[in-house]
Design an enzyme around this catalytic site. Structure first.
Site, mmCIF file in Angstrom:
data_model
loop_
_atom_site.group_PDB
_atom_site.id
_atom_site.type_symbol
_atom_site.label_atom_id
_atom_site.label_comp_id
_atom_site.label_asym_id
_atom_site.label_seq_id
_atom_site.Cartn_x
_atom_site.Cartn_y
_atom_site.Cartn_z
ATOM 1 N N GLU A 91 0.686 -1.045 0.205
ATOM 2 C CA GLU A 91 0.003 -0.106 -0.092
ATOM 3 C C GLU A 91 0.882 1.299 0.090
ATOM 4 O O GLU A 91 1.897 1.373 0.654
ATOM 5 C CB GLU A 91 -0.880 -0.122 1.467
ATOM 6 C CG GLU A 91 -1.869 1.180 1.564
ATOM 7 C CD GLU A 91 -2.263 0.935 2.860
ATOM 8 O OE1 GLU A 91 -3.088 0.175 3.245
ATOM 9 O OE2 GLU A 91 -2.145 1.805 3.800
ATOM 10 N N PRO A 124 1.867 11.527 -2.005
ATOM 11 C CA PRO A 124 2.704 12.276 -1.409
ATOM 12 C C PRO A 124 1.933 13.514 -1.222
ATOM 13 O O PRO A 124 0.720 13.701 -1.687
ATOM 14 C CB PRO A 124 3.544 12.629 -2.706
ATOM 15 C CG PRO A 124 2.768 12.305 -3.784
ATOM 16 C CD PRO A 124 1.906 11.017 -3.535
ATOM 17 N N HIS A 134 -8.565 3.471 -2.219
ATOM 18 C CA HIS A 134 -9.133 3.332 -1.169
ATOM 19 C C HIS A 134 -10.268 4.391 -1.237
ATOM 20 O O HIS A 134 -10.004 5.738 -1.209
ATOM 21 C CB HIS A 134 -8.313 3.543 0.219
ATOM 22 C CG HIS A 134 -7.558 2.514 0.333
ATOM 23 N ND1 HIS A 134 -6.772 2.295 1.863
ATOM 24 C CD2 HIS A 134 -7.127 1.551 -0.153
ATOM 25 C CE1 HIS A 134 -6.083 1.335 1.574
ATOM 26 N NE2 HIS A 134 -6.119 0.587 0.148
ATOM 27 N N HIS A 182 -12.006 -3.598 15.803
ATOM 28 C CA HIS A 182 -11.994 -1.999 15.670
ATOM 29 C C HIS A 182 -12.450 -1.385 16.997
ATOM 30 O O HIS A 182 -13.202 -1.843 17.698
ATOM 31 C CB HIS A 182 -13.178 -1.900 14.681
ATOM 32 C CG HIS A 182 -13.214 -0.512 14.343
ATOM 33 N ND1 HIS A 182 -14.119 0.532 14.861
ATOM 34 C CD2 HIS A 182 -12.281 0.553 13.393
ATOM 35 C CE1 HIS A 182 -13.831 1.677 14.288
ATOM 36 N NE2 HIS A 182 -12.772 1.591 13.477
ATOM 37 N N ASP A 197 -17.918 -7.007 15.920
ATOM 38 C CA ASP A 197 -17.233 -6.578 14.908
ATOM 39 C C ASP A 197 -17.129 -7.668 13.968
ATOM 40 O O ASP A 197 -17.421 -7.219 12.411
ATOM 41 C CB ASP A 197 -15.793 -6.134 15.319
ATOM 42 C CG ASP A 197 -14.938 -5.069 14.427
ATOM 43 O OD1 ASP A 197 -15.816 -4.359 13.963
ATOM 44 O OD2 ASP A 197 -13.961 -5.158 14.332
ATOM 45 N N TYR A 202 1.996 -2.653 4.560
ATOM 46 C CA TYR A 202 1.891 -1.209 4.647
ATOM 47 C C TYR A 202 3.314 -0.546 4.670
ATOM 48 O O TYR A 202 3.971 -0.499 5.574
ATOM 49 C CB TYR A 202 1.319 -0.740 6.250
ATOM 50 C CG TYR A 202 0.088 -1.488 6.240
ATOM 51 C CD1 TYR A 202 -1.322 -1.055 5.468
ATOM 52 C CD2 TYR A 202 -0.296 -2.449 6.995
ATOM 53 C CE1 TYR A 202 -2.409 -1.667 5.454
ATOM 54 C CE2 TYR A 202 -1.418 -3.027 7.214
ATOM 55 C CZ TYR A 202 -2.504 -2.568 6.300
ATOM 56 O OH TYR A 202 -3.795 -3.222 6.414
HETATM 57 P P1 FAD Z 1 -16.953 0.143 9.031
HETATM 58 O O1 FAD Z 1 -16.703 -1.365 8.282
HETATM 59 O O2 FAD Z 1 -18.022 0.986 8.853
HETATM 60 O O3 FAD Z 1 -16.930 -0.029 10.845
HETATM 61 C C1 FAD Z 1 -16.739 0.755 11.694
HETATM 62 C C2 FAD Z 1 -17.243 0.670 13.147
HETATM 63 O O4 FAD Z 1 -18.538 0.623 13.251
HETATM 64 C C3 FAD Z 1 -16.659 -0.727 13.613
HETATM 65 O O5 FAD Z 1 -16.370 -0.698 14.958
HETATM 66 C C4 FAD Z 1 -17.962 -1.734 13.329
HETATM 67 O O6 FAD Z 1 -17.900 -2.635 14.167
HETATM 68 C C5 FAD Z 1 -19.054 -0.672 13.419
HETATM 69 N N1 FAD Z 1 -20.234 -0.958 12.338
HETATM 70 C C6 FAD Z 1 -20.256 -1.350 11.410
HETATM 71 N N2 FAD Z 1 -21.502 -1.319 10.780
HETATM 72 C C7 FAD Z 1 -22.210 -0.904 11.779
HETATM 73 C C8 FAD Z 1 -23.755 -0.789 11.991
HETATM 74 N N3 FAD Z 1 -24.543 -0.990 10.727
HETATM 75 N N4 FAD Z 1 -24.325 -0.393 13.064
HETATM 76 C C9 FAD Z 1 -23.367 0.120 13.957
HETATM 77 N N5 FAD Z 1 -22.059 -0.364 14.143
HETATM 78 C C10 FAD Z 1 -21.449 -0.902 12.992
HETATM 79 N N6 FAD Z 1 -8.393 5.086 6.677
HETATM 80 C C11 FAD Z 1 -8.439 6.124 5.933
HETATM 81 O O7 FAD Z 1 -8.757 7.218 6.265
HETATM 82 N N7 FAD Z 1 -7.692 6.035 4.624
HETATM 83 C C12 FAD Z 1 -7.347 4.935 4.194
HETATM 84 O O8 FAD Z 1 -6.893 4.664 2.975
HETATM 85 C C13 FAD Z 1 -7.556 3.586 5.036
HETATM 86 N N8 FAD Z 1 -7.062 2.382 4.593
HETATM 87 C C14 FAD Z 1 -7.212 1.478 5.268
HETATM 88 C C15 FAD Z 1 -6.742 0.323 4.849
HETATM 89 C C16 FAD Z 1 -7.037 -1.153 5.601
HETATM 90 C C17 FAD Z 1 -6.715 -2.243 5.204
HETATM 91 C C18 FAD Z 1 -7.698 -0.825 7.101
HETATM 92 C C19 FAD Z 1 -7.506 -2.135 7.952
HETATM 93 C C20 FAD Z 1 -7.927 0.331 7.567
HETATM 94 C C21 FAD Z 1 -7.983 1.580 6.643
HETATM 95 N N9 FAD Z 1 -8.116 2.898 6.976
HETATM 96 C C22 FAD Z 1 -8.259 3.865 6.200
HETATM 97 C C23 FAD Z 1 -8.739 2.912 8.343
HETATM 98 C C24 FAD Z 1 -10.380 2.844 8.597
HETATM 99 O O9 FAD Z 1 -10.869 3.960 7.897
HETATM 100 C C25 FAD Z 1 -10.666 2.915 9.967
HETATM 101 O O10 FAD Z 1 -10.288 1.842 10.721
HETATM 102 C C26 FAD Z 1 -12.054 3.177 10.276
HETATM 103 O O11 FAD Z 1 -12.280 3.847 11.719
HETATM 104 C C27 FAD Z 1 -12.975 2.184 10.087
HETATM 105 O O12 FAD Z 1 -13.371 1.815 8.724
HETATM 106 P P2 FAD Z 1 -14.014 0.536 8.381
HETATM 107 O O13 FAD Z 1 -13.979 0.652 6.914
HETATM 108 O O14 FAD Z 1 -13.445 -0.649 9.151
HETATM 109 O O15 FAD Z 1 -15.455 0.799 9.001
#
Ligand code: FAD
Length: 317
Positions: free
Chosen positions: A19, A23, A94, A183, A192, A301
């Protein structure tokens, strides 16, 4: 090609991918290429490009501070196109809920479709730096699952306002995030995991995990995921520890635990070079075990620096 097709085509052989972070605006894309070039010998079938949240900046004007909102590392889709055509590799943008309205997301996905980008990682994004909790953007999505559904709709030719008849449908392969150590906002690992399953049921075809430093956490996560019926590939995310500061920063930012043995090792290091070498050694040991377990991809990463990832990949591939 889709990430899932690359995995299928590899017939059990573990692939290498990584990943990159766009920049800062004002920097040359050449810096990014300089970091990617040494990793291309390991033939990554796909490279992920992150998207950063917008942030507030303060500009002094007539003795007052003017607050503006801006994205310091824009260009995700443009960089994906540049990588695709420069290196003949699939690039995975992303796509975030945070900071984007549904309309803006639709435009971004249309751009991706025209550029021949076939994969997207659908993510919620974190809270902005001044926020305690994630707040959905006005007109944007609240959870990653909502984004998955929008992308899936587009794959079926369904745009937001149903005013177009789609003759040329998108066909995005959707990746989502998974958390072996849960998470931070989730009340439990099991809850989760249920949320992860919902994302898969909504259309996600593969999962990339948050970084972890103890393989046991990944293996347990896989077992638990399979037990509740998540059957898509779950790609481990690997981060080589590189500086002493990571001992505090990584658990704080990514809400992960570090193994005692690694902490003790880093504490004994006399300088950053020693920490970097230890980080490389630790990742190599982790990856050897993951390779033996037959993981589909080792996804690194790189955080904008490739020398340590290159050292690890040289020992493995
Ligand atoms: P979700 O899947 O929406 O989950 C977020 C939280 O909400 C979790 O606690 C989940 O259990 C809960 N949840 C989900 N659905 C529901 C529902 N219907 N009701 C109630 N609770 C719910 N961040 C960036 O800003 N830019 C990036 O490019 C980026 N790349 C990433 C790449 C990877 C591989 C990973 C693991 C993370 C990355 N992140 C990035 C971080 C990510 O955006 C954060 O971890 C964010 O807080 C959660 O994203 P998610 O897509 O897992 O969210």
């Amino acid at each position: 090609m889709k990430v899932t097709e690359h995995i299928k085509k590899a017939s059990g052989k573990t692939l290498f991918s990584f990943e990159v972070i766009p920049p800062q605006k004002g920097s040359s894309i050449q810096e990014l290429y300089n970091n990617i070039d040494p990793l291309m010998e390991f033939k990554p079938p796909f490279i992920d490009v992150t998207t950063s949240r917008e942030q507030y900046i303060y500009i002094e004007k007539d003795g007052l501070l003017d607050r503006k909102i801006t994205r310091m590392r824009p260009g995700t889709v443009g960089i994906c196109a540049a990588l695709k055509y420069k290196y003949n590799v699939d690039a995975v943008p992303h796509v975030l809920c945070g900071g984007f309205t549904r309309e803006e997301t639709e435009y971004l996905l249309v751009d991706c479709h025209y550029l021949g980008i076939h994969n997207v990682m659908a993510l919620r994004g974190d809270a902005m730096s001044h926020q305690k909790y994630f707040e959905p953007t006005n007109g944007g999505h609240t959870y990653a699952i909502d984004l998955v559904k929008q992308i899936k709709n587009l794959n079926c030719g369904k745009y937001l306002h149903d005013v177009v008849e789609a003759h040329d449908k998108a066909n995005f392969c959707i990746g989502v995030a998974g958390y072996p150590e849960k998470h931070i906002e989730a009340p439990s690992l099991q809850t989760d995991l249920k949320r992860l399953k919902e994302k898969v049921e909504a259309g996600a075809e593969y999962v990339v995990t948050q970084m972890f430093f103890d393989n046991k956490k990944y293996f347990e996560f896989i077992d638990a995921a399979r037990k509740i019926g998540i059957e898509v590939p779950i790609i481990p995310g690997i981060k080589p520890l590189a500086v002493k500061r990571h001992l505090n920063v990584l658990p704080q930012v990514f809400k992960i635990d570090l193994p005692e043995e690694l902490i003790k090792g880093v504490e004994k290091c006399k300088d950053t070079n020693e920490v970097r070498s230890l980080g490389v050694e630790w990742s190599i040991a982790q990856c050897k075990e993951l390779l033996q377990a037959g993981v589909p991809v080792l996804h690194f990463y790189s955080m904008g620096k490739s020398d340590n990832v290159q050292a690890i990949a040289s020992a493995l591939f």
